[in-house]
Design an enzyme around this catalytic site. Structure first.
Site, mmCIF file in Angstrom:
data_model
loop_
_atom_site.group_PDB
_atom_site.id
_atom_site.type_symbol
_atom_site.label_atom_id
_atom_site.label_comp_id
_atom_site.label_asym_id
_atom_site.label_seq_id
_atom_site.Cartn_x
_atom_site.Cartn_y
_atom_site.Cartn_z
ATOM 1 N N LYS A 64 2.463 6.846 4.960
ATOM 2 C CA LYS A 64 1.051 5.767 4.737
ATOM 3 C C LYS A 64 1.475 5.433 6.175
ATOM 4 C CE LYS A 64 4.845 4.820 1.020
ATOM 5 N NZ LYS A 64 5.798 3.423 1.140
ATOM 6 N N ARG A 90 2.950 -11.680 5.723
ATOM 7 C CA ARG A 90 3.874 -11.689 6.057
ATOM 8 C C ARG A 90 4.200 -11.023 7.645
ATOM 9 N NH1 ARG A 90 6.417 -10.463 0.270
ATOM 10 N NH2 ARG A 90 8.435 -10.970 1.851
ATOM 11 N N PRO A 100 0.973 -1.163 0.109
ATOM 12 C CA PRO A 100 -0.154 0.093 0.180
ATOM 13 C C PRO A 100 0.723 1.298 -0.476
ATOM 14 C CG PRO A 100 -0.503 -1.028 1.873
ATOM 15 C CD PRO A 100 0.571 -2.063 1.238
ATOM 16 N N GLU A 101 0.359 2.359 -0.941
ATOM 17 C CA GLU A 101 1.012 4.205 -0.960
ATOM 18 C C GLU A 101 -0.113 4.505 -0.683
ATOM 19 O OE1 GLU A 101 3.501 4.329 -4.178
ATOM 20 O OE2 GLU A 101 3.724 2.105 -5.105
ATOM 21 N N ARG A 116 15.241 -0.703 -5.954
ATOM 22 C CA ARG A 116 13.960 -1.257 -6.830
ATOM 23 C C ARG A 116 14.457 -1.496 -8.105
ATOM 24 N NH1 ARG A 116 10.768 0.732 -1.854
ATOM 25 N NH2 ARG A 116 9.438 -0.802 -3.387
#
Ligand code: ZN
Length: 277
Positions: free
Chosen positions: A59, A112, A2-3, A264
């Site tokens: 976030k 996770r 999620p951003e 990234r």
């Protein structure tokens, strides 16, 4: 992952559904999110408190409790929050259940288990991470002049690393950064001090517009992100380069490239986003 747009959508839904409700209980089914804090203590301190407001900083999701405490939740990679207006059985990924008044529940699930919970007094705000973040691109103070100034202070960074740095600007992650730079026509590996004013302006406007568009389409759901009711976002259908390596660029047909930048996987069109301009 999620951003900003995904967290913003969750926070808007939380505001509507849990603000004003009392936490009547909190049960933990696993403990990783507490990072060593005591579960009984966390439950005891939240029990009986009213959720007065829910806000987003970058976030982070911040619940203001009637005890003058802030409960901070960060979803990290795969964390989700589900609102249920009637009791629901937990599944194997459910890590915590907030019991709310009128029989409602708020479930935290995390495949996770990287998500985090924290509880602190409003007096400790200045030391807490969400308050050390850079400005939020959705806030009124985030104007072009300000963006140019913070760019000016980071001349050697690549533009991709700059946009991902939460201390510079809060809320952008890999997806929206790649998409914004594609739409701005700027190569993600360009150093900040190599950008001309037109390019900087284009980056500013595309960052602002892509986030608004992400919110409008309820976020990006590749695998894990879901809204407060378990629904998927639609923005993944509007992505032009992210996760489209080797596919033709929607503007010019050149194959989209993937390279590791700022640590990234980064997607860009070598033709629309030339390294030398
Ligand atoms: Zn292209």
């Amino acid at each position: 992952l999620p951003e900003l747009p995904e967290v913003e959508c969750i926070v808007r839904d939380l505001k509507r559904n849990v603000t004003g409700r009392t936490i009547t209980g909190l049960k933990f089914l696993f403990y990783q999110m507490l990072q060593g804090a005591k579960a009984e203590e966390f439950s005891r301190q939240t029990r009986g408190k009213v959720i007065e407001d829910v806000e987003r900083k970058g976030k982070y999701i911040l619940f203001s409790l009637s005890s003058n405490q802030i409960m901070e939740i960060h979803l990290r990679m795969t964390g989700r929050l589900f609102f249920c207006s009637a009791p629901v059985n937990p599944d194997k990924y459910t890590g915590a259940i907030f019991y709310l008044d009128r029989n409602a529940e708020l479930h935290f699930q995390d495949i996770r288990k990287f998500g985090t919970f924290k509880l602190y007094g409003t007096r400790d705000l200045s030391n807490s991470k969400p308050f050390l973040l850079g400005p939020d691109p959705l806030c009124e103070a985030f104007v072009l002049e300000f963006f140019l100034e913070i760019l000016h202070n980071s001349p050697k960074k690549t533009i991709k690393a700059f946009l991902l740095d939460q201390r510079k600007i809060a809320g952008l992650g890999n997806i929206y950064t790649d998409e914004a730079l594609f739409r701005a026509g700027v190569h993600p590996g360009r150093r900040v001090n190599s950008l001309n004013l037109q390019e900087k302006k284009r980056i500013f406007y595309t960052v602002c517009s892509i986030l608004q568009e992400g919110i409008f389409f309820k976020g990006t759901s590749f695998s894990d992100y879901r809204d407060l009711w378990g629904g998927r976002g639609e923005f993944q259908e509007r992505l032009r380069v992210y996760r489209r390596g080797k596919e033709p660029c929607p503007n010019c047909g050149t194959a989209i490239e993937r390279k590791i930048l700022a640590g990234r996987g980064t997607y860009f069109c070598p033709c629309c986003q030339p390294f030398f301009s």
